[in-house]
Design a protein around this motif. Sequence first.
Motif, PDB file in Angstrom:
ATOM      1  N   GLU A  43       1.170  -0.846  -0.253  1.00  0.00           N
ATOM      2  CA  GLU A  43      -0.583  -0.320  -0.004  1.00  0.00           C
ATOM      3  C   GLU A  43       0.727   1.256  -0.376  1.00  0.00           C
ATOM      4  OE1 GLU A  43      -3.592   0.367  -0.105  1.00  0.00           O
ATOM      5  OE2 GLU A  43      -3.116  -2.150  -0.532  1.00  0.00           O
ATOM      6  N   THR A  44       1.776   0.703  -1.040  1.00  0.00           N
ATOM      7  CA  THR A  44       2.784   2.173  -1.536  1.00  0.00           C
ATOM      8  C   THR A  44       2.233   3.443  -1.460  1.00  0.00           C
ATOM      9  OG1 THR A  44       4.588   0.823  -0.379  1.00  0.00           O
ATOM     10  CG2 THR A  44       5.299   2.954  -1.433  1.00  0.00           C
ATOM     11  N   VAL A  45       2.835   4.769  -1.635  1.00  0.00           N
ATOM     12  CA  VAL A  45       1.908   5.771  -2.405  1.00  0.00           C
ATOM     13  C   VAL A  45       2.735   5.878  -3.292  1.00  0.00           C
ATOM     14  CG1 VAL A  45       1.568   8.312  -2.368  1.00  0.00           C
ATOM     15  CG2 VAL A  45       1.334   7.083  -0.260  1.00  0.00           C
ATOM     16  N   ASN A  46       2.075   5.848  -4.349  1.00  0.00           N
ATOM     17  CA  ASN A  46       2.775   5.964  -5.967  1.00  0.00           C
ATOM     18  C   ASN A  46       2.928   7.368  -6.523  1.00  0.00           C
ATOM     19  OD1 ASN A  46       4.361   5.026  -8.199  1.00  0.00           O
ATOM     20  ND2 ASN A  46       2.592   4.367  -8.829  1.00  0.00           N
ATOM     21  N   GLY A  47       3.965   7.952  -6.005  1.00  0.00           N
ATOM     22  CA  GLY A  47       4.310   9.290  -7.368  1.00  0.00           C
ATOM     23  C   GLY A  47       3.342  10.093  -6.071  1.00  0.00           C
ATOM     24  N   GLU A  48       2.921  11.152  -7.118  1.00  0.00           N
ATOM     25  CA  GLU A  48       2.374  12.915  -6.386  1.00  0.00           C
ATOM     26  C   GLU A  48       0.518  12.344  -6.371  1.00  0.00           C
ATOM     27  OE1 GLU A  48       3.460  16.045  -7.767  1.00  0.00           O
ATOM     28  OE2 GLU A  48       5.943  15.406  -8.347  1.00  0.00           O
ATOM     29  N   SER A  49       0.029  11.608  -6.242  1.00  0.00           N
ATOM     30  CA  SER A  49      -0.959  11.497  -6.517  1.00  0.00           C
ATOM     31  C   SER A  49      -1.237  10.617  -5.673  1.00  0.00           C
ATOM     32  CB  SER A  49      -1.814   9.813  -8.257  1.00  0.00           C
ATOM     33  OG  SER A  49      -0.815   8.754  -7.722  1.00  0.00           O
ATOM     34  N   ARG A  50      -3.143  10.264  -4.356  1.00  0.00           N
ATOM     35  CA  ARG A  50      -3.675   9.080  -3.954  1.00  0.00           C
ATOM     36  C   ARG A  50      -3.283   7.845  -4.256  1.00  0.00           C
ATOM     37  NH1 ARG A  50      -8.835  11.815  -2.498  1.00  0.00           N
ATOM     38  NH2 ARG A  50      -8.952   9.904  -1.939  1.00  0.00           N
ATOM     39  N   ASP A  51      -2.565   7.470  -5.380  1.00  0.00           N
ATOM     40  CA  ASP A  51      -2.645   5.603  -5.732  1.00  0.00           C
ATOM     41  C   ASP A  51      -1.600   5.265  -5.325  1.00  0.00           C
ATOM     42  OD1 ASP A  51      -4.812   6.547  -7.825  1.00  0.00           O
ATOM     43  OD2 ASP A  51      -2.733   6.436  -9.522  1.00  0.00           O
ATOM     44  N   ARG A  52      -2.037   4.295  -4.569  1.00  0.00           N
ATOM     45  CA  ARG A  52      -0.915   3.091  -4.307  1.00  0.00           C
ATOM     46  C   ARG A  52      -1.249   1.689  -4.982  1.00  0.00           C
ATOM     47  NH1 ARG A  52      -0.618   4.691   1.306  1.00  0.00           N
ATOM     48  NH2 ARG A  52      -2.216   6.521   1.766  1.00  0.00           N
ATOM     49  N   LEU A  53       0.306   1.142  -4.585  1.00  0.00           N
ATOM     50  CA  LEU A  53       0.388  -0.100  -5.133  1.00  0.00           C
ATOM     51  C   LEU A  53       0.596  -0.880  -4.162  1.00  0.00           C
ATOM     52  CD1 LEU A  53       4.267   1.456  -6.725  1.00  0.00           C
ATOM     53  CD2 LEU A  53       2.258   1.039  -7.407  1.00  0.00           C
ATOM     54  N   ASP A  54      -0.450  -1.773  -4.225  1.00  0.00           N
ATOM     55  CA  ASP A  54      -0.099  -3.475  -3.335  1.00  0.00           C
ATOM     56  C   ASP A  54       0.988  -3.893  -3.053  1.00  0.00           C
ATOM     57  OD1 ASP A  54      -2.951  -3.222  -4.002  1.00  0.00           O
ATOM     58  OD2 ASP A  54      -3.031  -4.786  -5.331  1.00  0.00           O
ATOM     59  N   ILE A  55       1.623  -3.923  -4.039  1.00  0.00           N
ATOM     60  CA  ILE A  55       3.297  -4.671  -3.045  1.00  0.00           C
ATOM     61  C   ILE A  55       4.099  -3.872  -3.741  1.00  0.00           C
ATOM     62  CG2 ILE A  55       4.129  -6.604  -2.650  1.00  0.00           C
ATOM     63  CD1 ILE A  55       1.687  -7.887  -2.518  1.00  0.00           C
ATOM     64  N   CYS A  56       5.425  -3.271  -3.425  1.00  0.00           N
ATOM     65  CA  CYS A  56       6.393  -2.927  -4.958  1.00  0.00           C
ATOM     66  C   CYS A  56       7.704  -4.133  -3.135  1.00  0.00           C
ATOM     67  CB  CYS A  56       6.547  -1.528  -3.991  1.00  0.00           C
ATOM     68  SG  CYS A  56       8.500  -0.450  -5.473  1.00  0.00           S
ATOM     69  N   ILE A  57       8.632  -4.361  -3.890  1.00  0.00           N
ATOM     70  CA  ILE A  57       9.439  -4.652  -3.262  1.00  0.00           C
ATOM     71  C   ILE A  57      10.733  -4.662  -4.416  1.00  0.00           C
ATOM     72  CG2 ILE A  57      10.400  -7.502  -2.986  1.00  0.00           C
ATOM     73  CD1 ILE A  57       7.911  -8.212  -3.645  1.00  0.00           C
ATOM     74  N   GLN A  58      11.872  -4.056  -3.780  1.00  0.00           N
ATOM     75  CA  GLN A  58      13.046  -3.882  -4.270  1.00  0.00           C
ATOM     76  C   GLN A  58      14.597  -4.394  -3.905  1.00  0.00           C
ATOM     77  OE1 GLN A  58      13.325   0.674  -4.973  1.00  0.00           O
ATOM     78  NE2 GLN A  58      11.722   1.093  -3.704  1.00  0.00           N
ATOM     79  N   GLY A  59      15.392  -4.322  -4.200  1.00  0.00           N
ATOM     80  CA  GLY A  59      16.803  -4.832  -3.468  1.00  0.00           C
ATOM     81  C   GLY A  59      17.664  -4.757  -5.088  1.00  0.00           C
ATOM     82  N   ARG A  60      18.518  -5.453  -4.462  1.00  0.00           N
ATOM     83  CA  ARG A  60      19.602  -5.392  -5.042  1.00  0.00           C
ATOM     84  C   ARG A  60      20.024  -6.764  -5.460  1.00  0.00           C
ATOM     85  NH1 ARG A  60      22.274  -1.634  -6.573  1.00  0.00           N
ATOM     86  NH2 ARG A  60      24.520  -1.874  -7.386  1.00  0.00           N
ATOM     87  N   TRP A  61      20.882  -7.758  -6.190  1.00  0.00           N
ATOM     88  CA  TRP A  61      20.919  -9.419  -6.083  1.00  0.00           C
ATOM     89  C   TRP A  61      22.146  -9.539  -6.847  1.00  0.00           C
ATOM     90  CZ3 TRP A  61      16.186 -10.530  -9.414  1.00  0.00           C
ATOM     91  CH2 TRP A  61      16.241 -10.048 -11.011  1.00  0.00           C
ATOM     92  N   ARG A  62      22.791 -10.591  -6.986  1.00  0.00           N
ATOM     93  CA  ARG A  62      24.010 -11.013  -7.932  1.00  0.00           C
ATOM     94  C   ARG A  62      24.068 -12.441  -8.022  1.00  0.00           C
ATOM     95  NH1 ARG A  62      28.834  -9.087  -6.838  1.00  0.00           N
ATOM     96  NH2 ARG A  62      28.624  -8.106  -4.244  1.00  0.00           N
ATOM     97  N   LEU A  63      23.822 -12.494  -9.491  1.00  0.00           N
ATOM     98  CA  LEU A  63      23.046 -14.038  -9.852  1.00  0.00           C
ATOM     99  C   LEU A  63      24.892 -15.257 -10.202  1.00  0.00           C
ATOM    100  CD1 LEU A  63      20.724 -12.574 -12.132  1.00  0.00           C
ATOM    101  CD2 LEU A  63      20.656 -14.273  -9.783  1.00  0.00           C
ATOM    102  N   SER A  64      25.099 -15.750  -9.758  1.00  0.00           N
ATOM    103  CA  SER A  64      26.358 -16.657 -10.121  1.00  0.00           C
ATOM    104  C   SER A  64      27.892 -15.730 -10.382  1.00  0.00           C
ATOM    105  CB  SER A  64      25.792 -17.159 -11.467  1.00  0.00           C
ATOM    106  OG  SER A  64      24.233 -17.994 -11.946  1.00  0.00           O
ATOM    107  N   GLY A  65      27.334 -14.929  -9.572  1.00  0.00           N
ATOM    108  CA  GLY A  65      28.835 -14.429  -9.009  1.00  0.00           C
ATOM    109  C   GLY A  65      29.299 -12.900  -9.858  1.00  0.00           C
ATOM    110  N   GLY A  66      28.198 -12.856  -9.990  1.00  0.00           N
ATOM    111  CA  GLY A  66      27.999 -11.590 -11.771  1.00  0.00           C
ATOM    112  C   GLY A  66      28.370 -10.463 -10.804  1.00  0.00           C
ATOM    113  N   ASN A  67      27.961  -9.242 -11.157  1.00  0.00           N
ATOM    114  CA  ASN A  67      28.159  -7.774 -11.039  1.00  0.00           C
ATOM    115  C   ASN A  67      26.795  -7.894  -9.626  1.00  0.00           C
ATOM    116  OD1 ASN A  67      30.266  -7.646 -11.833  1.00  0.00           O
ATOM    117  ND2 ASN A  67      29.948  -6.413 -13.838  1.00  0.00           N
ATOM    118  N   SER A  68      26.557  -6.826  -8.694  1.00  0.00           N
ATOM    119  CA  SER A  68      25.578  -6.624  -8.048  1.00  0.00           C
ATOM    120  C   SER A  68      24.449  -5.606  -8.836  1.00  0.00           C
ATOM    121  CB  SER A  68      25.197  -5.683  -6.871  1.00  0.00           C
ATOM    122  OG  SER A  68      24.465  -5.266  -6.157  1.00  0.00           O
TER     123      SER A  68
END
Length: 193
Positions: A43-68
Amino acid sequence: MAWLLDEKRTEHGLGNLLLRVFLREIFQLQVDPDLSEVVVESETVNGESRDRLDICIQGRWRLSGGNSQRWLVIVEAKITSGEGQDQCARYERQSRKKIAQAHRHALVFLTPDGRHSTTGSRRRWKRFSFTKLMALFKPQLPRLRRRPGFEFLRLYMTCVLKDICDLNCGGLSQQHDIYSLNEYVTFKGSQRN
């Protein structure tokens, strides 16, 4: 769903296993991502509106020893209601800044039947069903059996299958029997639970 995917919710003790399984499917990854800096919001506010994202997931990953790399997943879940006027298209526009900051991103339209969104770009929104989500979670149950959140995960899956997917795992007399569905969720053939 957001609570189950959030490894920072230490009270469930599920770690990031369900999130890794979800990311592998959404991004069609061949290897398990090594995750860091994960933030799961609902329920994250999205942009400058009153819209809400149901779920927002973000982060970093490393795949098979590659770069983050930075990644982002936005989930819009619909159960019985339809999309609001121009809803997914608005979310795309409002999320441009977040999307631009990620190396990879996915917009997920989660529904009982896995239908397409009616607004926004069909090629940008991945259609995904609750049944498919439960099919991803079910094989993980044996690994999570001794975790504090295991019973909650089982009940969540049971309720999704019964109330959202309208699954009938038995005769008519068992259709609304939550205990029968719970047994179905954890059934492992002839092995004991």
